[in-house]
Scaffold this active site. Structure first.
Site, short mmCIF file in Angstrom:
data_model
loop_
_atom_site.label_atom_id
_atom_site.label_comp_id
_atom_site.label_asym_id
_atom_site.label_seq_id
_atom_site.Cartn_x
_atom_site.Cartn_y
_atom_site.Cartn_z
N GLU A 80 -24.99 -38.15 -35.86
CA GLU A 80 -25.38 -36.95 -35.11
C GLU A 80 -24.89 -35.65 -35.75
OE1 GLU A 80 -27.28 -35.74 -32.63
OE2 GLU A 80 -28.22 -37.71 -32.63
N HIS A 93 -24.75 -34.94 -38.96
CA HIS A 93 -25.74 -34.56 -39.97
C HIS A 93 -27.04 -34.08 -39.30
CE1 HIS A 93 -23.43 -37.83 -42.19
NE2 HIS A 93 -23.30 -36.82 -43.02
P1 AMP Z 1 -21.24 -35.94 -45.89
O1 AMP Z 1 -22.46 -36.81 -45.82
O2 AMP Z 1 -20.04 -36.53 -45.26
O3 AMP Z 1 -21.01 -35.41 -47.29
O4 AMP Z 1 -21.55 -34.67 -45.01
C1 AMP Z 1 -22.72 -33.91 -45.22
C2 AMP Z 1 -22.65 -32.66 -44.39
O5 AMP Z 1 -22.56 -33.02 -43.02
C3 AMP Z 1 -21.41 -31.81 -44.70
O6 AMP Z 1 -21.78 -30.44 -44.64
C4 AMP Z 1 -20.48 -32.18 -43.58
O7 AMP Z 1 -19.55 -31.17 -43.28
C5 AMP Z 1 -21.46 -32.37 -42.44
N1 AMP Z 1 -20.85 -33.18 -41.39
C6 AMP Z 1 -20.27 -34.39 -41.51
N2 AMP Z 1 -19.78 -34.80 -40.33
C7 AMP Z 1 -20.04 -33.81 -39.44
C8 AMP Z 1 -19.76 -33.62 -38.06
N3 AMP Z 1 -19.10 -34.53 -37.34
N4 AMP Z 1 -20.17 -32.48 -37.47
C9 AMP Z 1 -20.83 -31.54 -38.20
N5 AMP Z 1 -21.12 -31.65 -39.50
C10 AMP Z 1 -20.73 -32.77 -40.12
#
Ligand code: AMP
Length: 282
Positions: A37, A39
């Protein structure tokens, strides 16, 4: 509307050229897949603010300082696509690692200062990998707006600094952290928590909130942080890499509350490293 999965840069480039020729603006949401959620909230925000939305899925080897973490990183492309298509995302761009880093690839983007403490200290090279791949993704997608989560707060600051310093024509939009009902920040790594660990995990956020409230209420920072550390370890976390109050913009340390601040933490639960951060009002 159909969501297209694009793997070749040439395919992405021709879509981007068509969109640009029609005067449409482009939003990008960079991810490593294993979507949740958090993402999806970024993708929805992009959808509401941009004519075209590209979600990128790329598990970037350059930002992993630990080979085991890279090997264990969940890869769930099919369900990722199923989650994204109802949101009206135009393209899911899934480049191949060999195309992103072809033989002879020689460039590293290093953002000094803001990338050095906290995650930078515990994950050497991590932010060089992030800044390098994000600069590439901005070039590949030619996005006007890029959406990042506050969940990775230091990463958001690093990307903002990089975009400003390199005069990249992209607006970096920070979006609030999406949490489970019990307060645990959503993360692709949460899937690696065992049942017992999953019960313990919300203690990190709970202790951070308590500390933030204590600081806001006038408790000494060192005292509030020591209590939070004890609470996190007492709940069953095996170690704390850092738990610190920092300046919201520069991430400079703070001994006494001195303007807008952020409480940031990284802690180990079993073999899983969880990170979180919250705003602290004085
Ligand atoms: P990642 O796939 O972990 O590299 O994350 C991709 C993007 O999603 C990054 O900008 C993260 O900061 C964002 N993201 C990951 N988890 C969350 C979350 N719980 N709430 C908001 N954004 C998130």
């Amino acid at each position: 509307m159909n969501t297209q999965i694009v793997r070749e840069l040439s395919g992405l480039r021709s879509l981007v050229a068509q969109w640009r020729a029609s005067g449409e603006n482009i939003g990008v949401v960079p991810t490593m897949g294993a979507l949740h959620e958090g993402h999806l909230a970024l993708a929805r925000r992009a959808r509401s603010e941009c004519d075209r939305v590209v979600v990128t899925i790329f598990v970037n080897p350059k930002q992993f300082n630990n080979r085991d973490d890279l090997a264990k990183y969940p890869r769930t492309e099919e369900s990722d696509a199923t989650m994204l298509s109802p949101l009206g995302v135009d393209v899911i761009y899934v480049p191949d690692v060999g195309d992103v880093y072809p033989p002879g690839f020689s460039t590293t983007v290093h953002v000094a200062a803001v990338s050095e403490a906290l995650e930078g200290e515990f994950r050497p090279g991590h932010f060089d990998g992030v800044a390098t791949v994000v600069a590439k993704l901005f070039g590949m997608t030619q996005a006007d707006r890029a959406y990042f989560g506050e969940k990775d707060y230091q990463q958001l600051l690093v990307v903002r600094r990089m975009a400003r310093d390199l005069n990249l024509p992209v607006v970096v939009v920070g979006c609030p952290t999406v949490r489970e009902a019990d307060g645990l920040a959503m993360s692709s790594r949460n899937a690696r928590l065992g049942k017992a660990e999953r019960m313990i995990a919300p203690a990190l956020h709970a202790a951070m909130r308590k500390a933030a409230k204590a600081v806001a209420g006038g408790t000494e920072i060192a005292e509030a942080l020591a209590a939070a550390r004890a609470e996190i370890l007492g709940a069953g976390f095996s170690g704390i890499d850092y738990l610190e109050l920092r300046d919201t913009e520069t991430l400079a340390g703070m001994d006494e509350y001195d303007g807008p601040a952020r409480l940031l933490a990284a802690a180990w639960l079993g073999g899983v490293r969880l990170i979180d951060n919250i705003e602290v009002e004085g």
